[in-house]
Design a protein around this motif. Structure first.
Motif, short mmCIF file in Angstrom:
data_model
loop_
_atom_site.label_atom_id
_atom_site.label_comp_id
_atom_site.label_asym_id
_atom_site.label_seq_id
_atom_site.Cartn_x
_atom_site.Cartn_y
_atom_site.Cartn_z
N MET A 19 27.98 -32.78 34.23
CA MET A 19 26.56 -32.60 35.58
C MET A 19 26.26 -30.17 34.96
SD MET A 19 26.50 -32.05 39.47
CE MET A 19 26.35 -33.73 39.76
N LEU A 37 19.86 -33.89 37.91
CA LEU A 37 20.30 -34.26 39.13
C LEU A 37 19.79 -36.43 38.66
CD1 LEU A 37 20.83 -32.17 42.64
CD2 LEU A 37 22.14 -32.66 39.99
N TYR A 40 21.06 -36.71 35.58
CA TYR A 40 23.08 -36.94 35.38
C TYR A 40 23.29 -38.48 36.20
CZ TYR A 40 27.08 -36.99 37.68
OH TYR A 40 28.23 -37.23 38.45
#
Length: 127
Positions: A19, A37, A40
């Protein structure tokens, strides 16, 4: 996730590494954070689900609730059978099941996931 594989802390470090790589890239501005995100999650969620599954399996094996190991344990904890020569094959299978369940620990690494995540990021951002 169960504690049966002791992988929670290590996974947290790996997740932070990946991250941090995504969010720390100079091209990821505040408006691009949702993209980072999403990447991720795409990369790490399947791995986390698999570790959770293997951790549960390790708990079953270790507590003699797995079908391969259940014959050696009674509800009160005592062995239901004495281990004899006939049990060697079954115990061999249990050993292989344990090894297969842990194989991911020496066949995967966070760097591969980080490289894959960064490649996806570069593709999505046109870098």
């Amino acid at each position: 996730m169960t504690h049966a594989q002791g992988s929670g802390a290590g996974q947290a470090i790996e997740d932070a590494y990946i991250m941090g790589s995504l969010l720390g890239h100079p091209a990821v501005t505040s408006d691009k954070i949702p993209i980072a995100l999403e990447i991720y999650e795409q990369v790490r969620l399947p791995f986390a689900i698999e570790v959770q599954r293997r951790s549960a399996q390790a708990a079953w094996i270790g507590s003699f609730q797995d079908p391969l190991t259940a014959q050696f344990d009674a509800p009160g904890g005592e062995a239901t059978v004495e281990c004899t020569g006939e049990d060697v094959g079954q115990l061999w299978n249990v050993g292989h099941q344990v090894a297969d369940n842990w194989k991911w620990t020496w066949t995967t690494n966070a760097e591969d996931d980080r490289v894959r995540a960064m490649k996806i990021l570069f593709e999505k951002l046109g870098i």
